[in-house]
Design a protein around this motif. Structure first.
Motif, PDB file in Angstrom:
ATOM      1  N   VAL A   9      -5.382  -9.540   8.312  1.00  0.00           N
ATOM      2  CA  VAL A   9      -5.597  -9.018   7.329  1.00  0.00           C
ATOM      3  C   VAL A   9      -6.419  -7.557   7.084  1.00  0.00           C
ATOM      4  CG1 VAL A   9      -6.711  -9.357   4.979  1.00  0.00           C
ATOM      5  CG2 VAL A   9      -5.733 -11.296   6.167  1.00  0.00           C
ATOM      6  N   ILE A  10      -6.035  -6.682   6.745  1.00  0.00           N
ATOM      7  CA  ILE A  10      -6.833  -5.336   6.455  1.00  0.00           C
ATOM      8  C   ILE A  10      -7.921  -5.557   5.466  1.00  0.00           C
ATOM      9  CG2 ILE A  10      -6.721  -3.193   6.014  1.00  0.00           C
ATOM     10  CD1 ILE A  10      -3.540  -3.166   6.488  1.00  0.00           C
ATOM     11  N   MET A  11      -9.256  -5.147   6.045  1.00  0.00           N
ATOM     12  CA  MET A  11     -10.311  -5.229   5.306  1.00  0.00           C
ATOM     13  C   MET A  11     -10.918  -3.896   4.890  1.00  0.00           C
ATOM     14  SD  MET A  11     -13.869  -7.602   5.773  1.00  0.00           S
ATOM     15  CE  MET A  11     -14.894  -7.459   4.726  1.00  0.00           C
ATOM     16  N   LYS A  12     -11.270  -3.249   5.751  1.00  0.00           N
ATOM     17  CA  LYS A  12     -11.964  -1.906   5.395  1.00  0.00           C
ATOM     18  C   LYS A  12     -11.502  -0.745   6.218  1.00  0.00           C
ATOM     19  CE  LYS A  12     -15.208  -2.656   1.934  1.00  0.00           C
ATOM     20  NZ  LYS A  12     -15.081  -1.921   0.867  1.00  0.00           N
ATOM     21  N   SER A  13     -11.992   0.409   5.850  1.00  0.00           N
ATOM     22  CA  SER A  13     -11.648   1.480   6.697  1.00  0.00           C
ATOM     23  C   SER A  13     -13.031   2.142   6.820  1.00  0.00           C
ATOM     24  CB  SER A  13     -10.701   2.631   6.313  1.00  0.00           C
ATOM     25  OG  SER A  13     -11.059   3.126   5.059  1.00  0.00           O
ATOM     26  N   ILE A  14     -13.281   2.786   7.963  1.00  0.00           N
ATOM     27  CA  ILE A  14     -14.342   3.473   8.166  1.00  0.00           C
ATOM     28  C   ILE A  14     -14.027   5.011   8.812  1.00  0.00           C
ATOM     29  CG2 ILE A  14     -16.801   3.699   9.427  1.00  0.00           C
ATOM     30  CD1 ILE A  14     -16.856   0.767   9.866  1.00  0.00           C
ATOM     31  N   ALA A  15     -14.521   6.014   7.818  1.00  0.00           N
ATOM     32  CA  ALA A  15     -14.103   7.369   8.454  1.00  0.00           C
ATOM     33  C   ALA A  15     -15.440   7.811   9.608  1.00  0.00           C
ATOM     34  CB  ALA A  15     -14.210   8.414   7.289  1.00  0.00           C
ATOM     35  N   LEU A  16     -15.076   8.488  10.479  1.00  0.00           N
ATOM     36  CA  LEU A  16     -15.982   8.538  11.596  1.00  0.00           C
ATOM     37  C   LEU A  16     -15.702   9.882  12.327  1.00  0.00           C
ATOM     38  CD1 LEU A  16     -18.250   7.068  13.253  1.00  0.00           C
ATOM     39  CD2 LEU A  16     -16.140   6.761  14.995  1.00  0.00           C
ATOM     40  N   GLY A  17     -16.837  10.666  12.541  1.00  0.00           N
ATOM     41  CA  GLY A  17     -16.805  11.974  13.266  1.00  0.00           C
ATOM     42  C   GLY A  17     -18.248  12.762  13.240  1.00  0.00           C
ATOM     43  N   TRP A  18     -18.085  14.012  13.597  1.00  0.00           N
ATOM     44  CA  TRP A  18     -19.309  14.614  13.699  1.00  0.00           C
ATOM     45  C   TRP A  18     -19.651  15.569  12.375  1.00  0.00           C
ATOM     46  CZ3 TRP A  18     -21.409  13.673  17.976  1.00  0.00           C
ATOM     47  CH2 TRP A  18     -20.562  13.586  19.263  1.00  0.00           C
ATOM     48  N   GLU A  49       1.586   0.161   8.789  1.00  0.00           N
ATOM     49  CA  GLU A  49       2.798   0.734   9.593  1.00  0.00           C
ATOM     50  C   GLU A  49       2.266   1.609  10.699  1.00  0.00           C
ATOM     51  OE1 GLU A  49       6.640   3.722   9.065  1.00  0.00           O
ATOM     52  OE2 GLU A  49       5.473   3.184   7.229  1.00  0.00           O
ATOM     53  N   HIS A  50       1.524   2.770  10.144  1.00  0.00           N
ATOM     54  CA  HIS A  50       0.973   3.755  11.137  1.00  0.00           C
ATOM     55  C   HIS A  50       0.012   3.200  11.971  1.00  0.00           C
ATOM     56  CE1 HIS A  50       4.119   6.417   9.517  1.00  0.00           C
ATOM     57  NE2 HIS A  50       3.372   6.131   7.979  1.00  0.00           N
ATOM     58  N   ALA A  51      -0.765   2.528  11.737  1.00  0.00           N
ATOM     59  CA  ALA A  51      -1.777   1.837  12.664  1.00  0.00           C
ATOM     60  C   ALA A  51      -1.543   0.550  13.570  1.00  0.00           C
ATOM     61  CB  ALA A  51      -3.025   1.422  11.840  1.00  0.00           C
ATOM     62  N   ARG A  52       0.073   0.168  13.101  1.00  0.00           N
ATOM     63  CA  ARG A  52       0.509  -0.887  14.087  1.00  0.00           C
ATOM     64  C   ARG A  52      -0.488  -2.263  13.883  1.00  0.00           C
ATOM     65  NH1 ARG A  52       2.515   2.559  19.431  1.00  0.00           N
ATOM     66  NH2 ARG A  52       3.705   4.199  18.248  1.00  0.00           N
ATOM     67  N   ILE A  53      -0.767  -2.475  12.828  1.00  0.00           N
ATOM     68  CA  ILE A  53      -1.445  -3.595  12.599  1.00  0.00           C
ATOM     69  C   ILE A  53      -0.651  -5.102  12.695  1.00  0.00           C
ATOM     70  CG2 ILE A  53      -3.042  -4.903  10.980  1.00  0.00           C
ATOM     71  CD1 ILE A  53      -4.088  -2.073  10.257  1.00  0.00           C
ATOM     72  N   ILE A 105     -10.885  -2.161  10.149  1.00  0.00           N
ATOM     73  CA  ILE A 105     -11.525  -3.355  10.398  1.00  0.00           C
ATOM     74  C   ILE A 105     -10.413  -4.558   9.826  1.00  0.00           C
ATOM     75  CG2 ILE A 105     -13.391  -5.067  10.113  1.00  0.00           C
ATOM     76  CD1 ILE A 105     -15.334  -2.630  10.110  1.00  0.00           C
ATOM     77  N   THR A 106      -9.778  -5.402  10.559  1.00  0.00           N
ATOM     78  CA  THR A 106      -9.096  -6.194  10.311  1.00  0.00           C
ATOM     79  C   THR A 106      -9.689  -7.782  10.849  1.00  0.00           C
ATOM     80  OG1 THR A 106      -7.697  -6.454  12.055  1.00  0.00           O
ATOM     81  CG2 THR A 106      -7.111  -4.715  10.333  1.00  0.00           C
ATOM     82  N   TYR A 107      -9.267  -9.055  10.247  1.00  0.00           N
ATOM     83  CA  TYR A 107      -9.377 -10.306  10.822  1.00  0.00           C
ATOM     84  C   TYR A 107      -8.087 -11.099  10.724  1.00  0.00           C
ATOM     85  CZ  TYR A 107      -9.998 -11.133   5.719  1.00  0.00           C
ATOM     86  OH  TYR A 107      -9.774 -11.233   4.434  1.00  0.00           O
ATOM     87  N   ASP A 108      -8.256 -12.148  11.423  1.00  0.00           N
ATOM     88  CA  ASP A 108      -7.114 -13.198  11.440  1.00  0.00           C
ATOM     89  C   ASP A 108      -6.708 -13.648  10.184  1.00  0.00           C
ATOM     90  OD1 ASP A 108      -6.219 -12.998  14.190  1.00  0.00           O
ATOM     91  OD2 ASP A 108      -8.061 -14.218  14.861  1.00  0.00           O
ATOM     92  N   ARG A 109      -5.528 -13.553   9.851  1.00  0.00           N
ATOM     93  CA  ARG A 109      -5.204 -14.304   8.505  1.00  0.00           C
ATOM     94  C   ARG A 109      -5.683 -15.647   8.153  1.00  0.00           C
ATOM     95  NH1 ARG A 109      -2.057 -11.418   5.027  1.00  0.00           N
ATOM     96  NH2 ARG A 109      -1.648 -10.093   6.428  1.00  0.00           N
ATOM     97  N   GLU A 110      -5.612 -16.273   9.433  1.00  0.00           N
ATOM     98  CA  GLU A 110      -5.940 -17.866   9.272  1.00  0.00           C
ATOM     99  C   GLU A 110      -7.131 -18.371   8.757  1.00  0.00           C
ATOM    100  OE1 GLU A 110      -7.042 -19.787  13.238  1.00  0.00           O
ATOM    101  OE2 GLU A 110      -5.572 -18.102  13.751  1.00  0.00           O
ATOM    102  N   LEU A 111      -8.206 -16.959   8.686  1.00  0.00           N
ATOM    103  CA  LEU A 111      -9.702 -17.074   8.267  1.00  0.00           C
ATOM    104  C   LEU A 111      -9.768 -16.696   6.784  1.00  0.00           C
ATOM    105  CD1 LEU A 111     -11.220 -15.728  11.679  1.00  0.00           C
ATOM    106  CD2 LEU A 111     -11.128 -17.856  10.843  1.00  0.00           C
ATOM    107  N   ALA A 112      -8.728 -16.223   6.295  1.00  0.00           N
ATOM    108  CA  ALA A 112      -8.835 -15.628   4.834  1.00  0.00           C
ATOM    109  C   ALA A 112      -9.404 -16.080   3.769  1.00  0.00           C
ATOM    110  CB  ALA A 112      -7.231 -15.271   4.370  1.00  0.00           C
ATOM    111  N   ASP A 113      -9.645 -17.682   3.912  1.00  0.00           N
ATOM    112  CA  ASP A 113     -10.314 -18.357   2.985  1.00  0.00           C
ATOM    113  C   ASP A 113     -11.800 -18.627   3.338  1.00  0.00           C
ATOM    114  OD1 ASP A 113      -8.002 -18.635   1.690  1.00  0.00           O
ATOM    115  OD2 ASP A 113      -7.280 -20.510   2.357  1.00  0.00           O
ATOM    116  N   SER A 114     -12.265 -18.085   4.370  1.00  0.00           N
ATOM    117  CA  SER A 114     -13.711 -18.118   4.954  1.00  0.00           C
ATOM    118  C   SER A 114     -14.654 -16.994   4.399  1.00  0.00           C
ATOM    119  CB  SER A 114     -13.649 -18.411   6.648  1.00  0.00           C
ATOM    120  OG  SER A 114     -14.942 -18.206   6.732  1.00  0.00           O
TER     121      SER A 114
END
Length: 225
Positions: A188-197, A179-183, A130-139
């Motif tokens: 801004v990188i915020m969180k990761s969520i692992a997902l699966g069965w 690099e590998h997620a091509r962000i 999950i990412t968000y626009d850097r221009e919102l980093a102070d919000s």
């Protein structure tokens, strides 16, 4: 499932089957998650959904850098280490997990392996960044909204039979993830969520973390009783 069944039944899943998750199912889950409340409807969130070889490269890069002692470079602020009752709760769930996995306090090797699972995205077949626009980093509203959509995502996944766990370890080596997620640089990188069965044979998946009672969390004013 009813709403109550989803919320009360959901657990953080840290062990997964290797079976792939269909892209169409993930898109369905994201559509549900994106109905989460959003401050002034800004909808600041982006989802980078990764599987296969790109995810394997992130796992390998995270692991190599952490074992090499490279300091973490998480982009979303962490604040001060937990203390007091917050630290007690952190320790409490760790004790639950270690007990379920049979990891002894003095078993340094298994404790280290447990930590590294987080940097490997818990070996899940899918990772959502999950990412968000850097221009919102102070919000602070932006962080609140991204938390809301992450909560909606894991509940939507659970309602479809999928497990998930929200974690920070998976994005602590942000150059690897970027690099590998091509962000894009403007996010801004915020969180990761692992997902699966969920792998029902994985002991930690049965752990239900303790919650403080409503009486401790809420203050009621103006009610008759």
């Amino acid at each position: 499932m009813t709403y109550d069944e989803v919320v009360l039944g959901r657990r953080s899943i840290r062990g997964y089957k290797p079976d792939p998750v269909p892209r169409g199912l993930i898109e369905e889950i994201l559509r549900l998650a994106m109905r989460a409340p959003s401050s002034m409807n800004t909808q600041p969130w982006y989802f980078h959904v990764i599987t296969g070889e790109p995810l394997d490269r992130i796992r390998a890069g995270n692991t190599e850098r952490m074992l090499a002692g490279i300091p973490q470079s998480r982009e979303f602020r962490t604040g001060q280490p937990f203390t007091g009752r917050h630290r007690e709760r952190q320790i409490g769930v760790a004790k639950q997990l270690f007990a379920a996995m049979g990891i002894k306090r003095d078993d340094a090797e298994r404790r280290q392996d447990w930590v590294m699972r987080g940097f490997r995205q818990f070996d899940a077949p899918v990772c959502v960044i999950i990412t968000y626009d850097r221009e919102l980093a102070d919000s602070d509203d932006t962080a609140f909204d991204c938390g809301a959509v992450a909560n909606a995502l894991v509940n939507a996944a659970w309602s479809r039979g999928l497990g998930a766990v929200i974690n920070s370890q998976g994005i602590m080596q942000s150059p690897v993830v970027r690099e590998h997620a091509r962000i894009p640089d403007e996010q801004v990188i915020m969180k990761s969520i692992a997902l699966g069965w969920p792998d029902d044979s994985f002991p930690a998946n049965a752990v239900v973390s303790e919650r403080k009672p409503v009486e401790e969390a809420a203050v009621f004013l103006g009610f008759d009783r």
